[in-house]
Design a protein around this motif. Structure first.
Motif, PDB file in Angstrom:
ATOM      1  N   GLY A 301       0.745  -1.297   0.238  1.00 49.31           N
ATOM      2  CA  GLY A 301      -0.053   0.050  -0.060  1.00 49.31           C
ATOM      3  C   GLY A 301       0.778   1.275  -0.129  1.00 49.31           C
ATOM      4  N   THR A 302       2.075   1.265  -0.412  1.00 47.33           N
ATOM      5  CA  THR A 302       2.998   2.468  -0.367  1.00 47.33           C
ATOM      6  C   THR A 302       3.374   2.493  -1.660  1.00 47.33           C
ATOM      7  OG1 THR A 302       4.458   3.508   0.888  1.00 47.33           O
ATOM      8  CG2 THR A 302       4.859   1.472   0.696  1.00 47.33           C
ATOM      9  N   GLY A 438      -0.015   6.058   2.424  1.00 44.40           N
ATOM     10  CA  GLY A 438      -1.504   5.301   2.512  1.00 44.40           C
ATOM     11  C   GLY A 438      -1.567   4.425   3.882  1.00 44.40           C
TER      12      GLY A 438
END
Length: 495
Positions: A301-302, A438
């Motif tokens: 998520g990054t 995120g």
């Protein structure tokens, strides 16, 4: 109705607050000085009797002593900042006639006039500017205040102790958040978050990932070649950088940094000015290798950011899905158009070959520095012309003499932007850049803005940012109050 009280906390253990000729020092308490003298005497005694192990035992399980005044609190735990001019981090004009309420470490409301000032804790800003804490989007928390030779050879305990002291000085310059772009900053981040030492919020990348012969390969020539059983180099062992060749190794090193707690990943995609081996114009990592890191980071998520200067390297990184270009001063117009089209961030630094620059003894690196300085002027012009999302950072690295000048790199942006736009870059815009992490964001919430719900990282300053940012060149004198997460670390408003 509870009486109105003033919210005040004397800063603890800060070199920024020793007595000086500016009249802005707000500690120097006899109790604090006595405590410091006792600790230093005990350290000296233990060092003589039992060496470093005995010294470290002194601090085992020790909590910060209660030698400074604690902040007064109202019954509802809130504080109201009044009598101020508000810069909210958006880049818009200053606002008069408002007050800012802080509760539980966040901004809870922006009120008209002095509403709510009749009770609770009140901070009277005396007509000064209230602004968000500054964000340096390209900072090396553990590498800025040491030399390159120390990074390659010093005991790691020494490096971390220097970094902890520099973290406190960073906060006292008004920098309340940093995006760490390479180095072993995980332990420092934890110590700051747990209140063991004072410092900014750290968004850590962990070790910068480099190919063999890349800008992050700090080995000496005698350490080559590297065999299948060759141990990691010292800088790799300490988490400064990791060497990876091929997709599989890039995947492993990326996943290791994520396991350690990286909020984003840093890869080296091109040469640098300070390099001993790799030329400035070199392109590093294949597109497949870059994409391997991008996919691994995306699975968590990054995102990936890359050190790179040239158009060829930037375009390769864009095709691989990189979200933040660090430096990029040698980009051509076609490349900048691509950056705008891909909606990536351009993390620029005002490298201008001036008094804040590194000094190189050899002609080759001075020439590379000249090229980057000329490219810097073009880069800022194109970033604005093509509306590329632009962040501000300093990239002070292996240069302890320059760390006190961190904010000089922000003040000089007024050569390219109006002052409020430049200040917004170091506050609200950089806050947007940090949010790219995120779910890996270690500090969920809005940073760099003063708005309801935003994290309460606030500064009260002597200066008018609508005219210039020169006040940032002397933070010790001109930063009158520093607040992070609702806690006041410096309060000189009554001086």
């Amino acid at each position: 109705m509870p009486p109105t009280t003033r919210y005040s906390l004397a800063p603890a253990f800060s070199a920024q607050h020793r007595p000086n000729n500016h009249g802005s020092c707000c500690c120097g308490s006899p109790v604090l000085q006595h405590f410091h003298e006792r600790v230093m005497a005990e350290i000296a005694r233990r060092e003589m009797l039992g060496g470093s192990a005995a010294v470290m035992a002194l601090f085992a399980g020790v909590h910060t002593p209660h030698v400074v005044d604690q902040p007064s609190k109202s019954h509802d735990g809130s504080v109201l900042l009044t009598n101020l001019k508000l810069f909210d981090g958006s880049g818009g004009p200053l606002r008069d006639g408002v007050s800012v309420k802080v509760e539980d470490g966040r901004v809870s409301a922006i009120l008209e006039g002095n509403a709510g000032a009749e009770s609770g804790d009140v901070i009277d800003c005396d007509g000064r500017v209230l602004m968000p804490g500054l964000i340096d989007a390209h900072w090396h928390s553990t590498l800025a205040a040491i030399t390159q030779m120390e990074a390659m050879s010093a005991d790691i305990g020494y490096i971390h102790l220097v970094a902890a002291k520099e973290a406190e000085r960073t906060l006292m310059r008004g920098v309340t958040s940093v995006r760490d772009v390479g180095g072993p900053s995980f332990a420092l981040k934890r110590a700051i978050d747990e209140g063991i030492v004072n410092g900014p919020r750290i968004f850590p990348a962990g070790a910068m990932i480099s190919q063999t012969s890349g800008h992050g390969d700090f080995r000496m020539r005698h350490e080559l070649p590297r065999g299948s059983t060759t141990p990691l180099s010292y800088t790799e062992q300490q988490g400064v950088a990791m060497i990876a060749d091929g997709e599989d190794e890039v995947l492993r090193r990326t996943r290791e940094q994520l396991m350690l707690g990286a909020s984003q990943i840093k890869l080296i995609a091109g040469g640098g000015v300070a390099s001993f081996y790799d030329p400035l114009d070199s392109t590093q990592f294949s597109e497949r290798e870059l994409r391997a890191a991008v996919e691994a980071a995306g699975d968590w998520g990054t995102y990936v950011m890359v050190h790179v200067y040239t158009s060829r390297g930037i375009q390769r990184a864009l095709r691989a899905g990189v979200r933040s270009i660090e430096h990029g001063q040698l980009a051509d117009e076609e490349t900048v158009r691509m950056m705008a089209g891909e909606d990536v961030w351009w993390s620029l630094q005002p490298f201008l070959q001036d008094e804040d620059s590194n000094v190189y003894p050899d002609a080759a690196r001075r020439e590379s520095q000249r090229q980057v300085a000329e490219g810097t002027v073009r880069a800022y012009e194109m970033a604005q012309r093509f509306n590329v999302k632009t962040g501000w950072g300093t990239d002070i690295l292996f240069n302890p003499q320059q760390t006190p000048n961190q904010l000089h790199h922000l003040a000089k942006l007024t050569r390219f932007y109006d002052p409020l736009t430049a200040l917004a870059m170091a506050t609200g815009r950089n806050g947007e850049l940090l949010s790219l992490s995120g779910p890996r964001n270690p500090y969920p919430g809005v940073l760099g803005r003063i708005a309801p719900g935003a994290l309460a990282d606030l500064l009260v300053v002597d200066g008018d940012p609508s005219k210039n940012l020169d006040f940032l060149k002397d933070p010790e004198r001109n930063l009158r109050m520093i607040m992070k997460a609702g806690r006041v670390y410096k309060d000189c408003l009554q001086q």
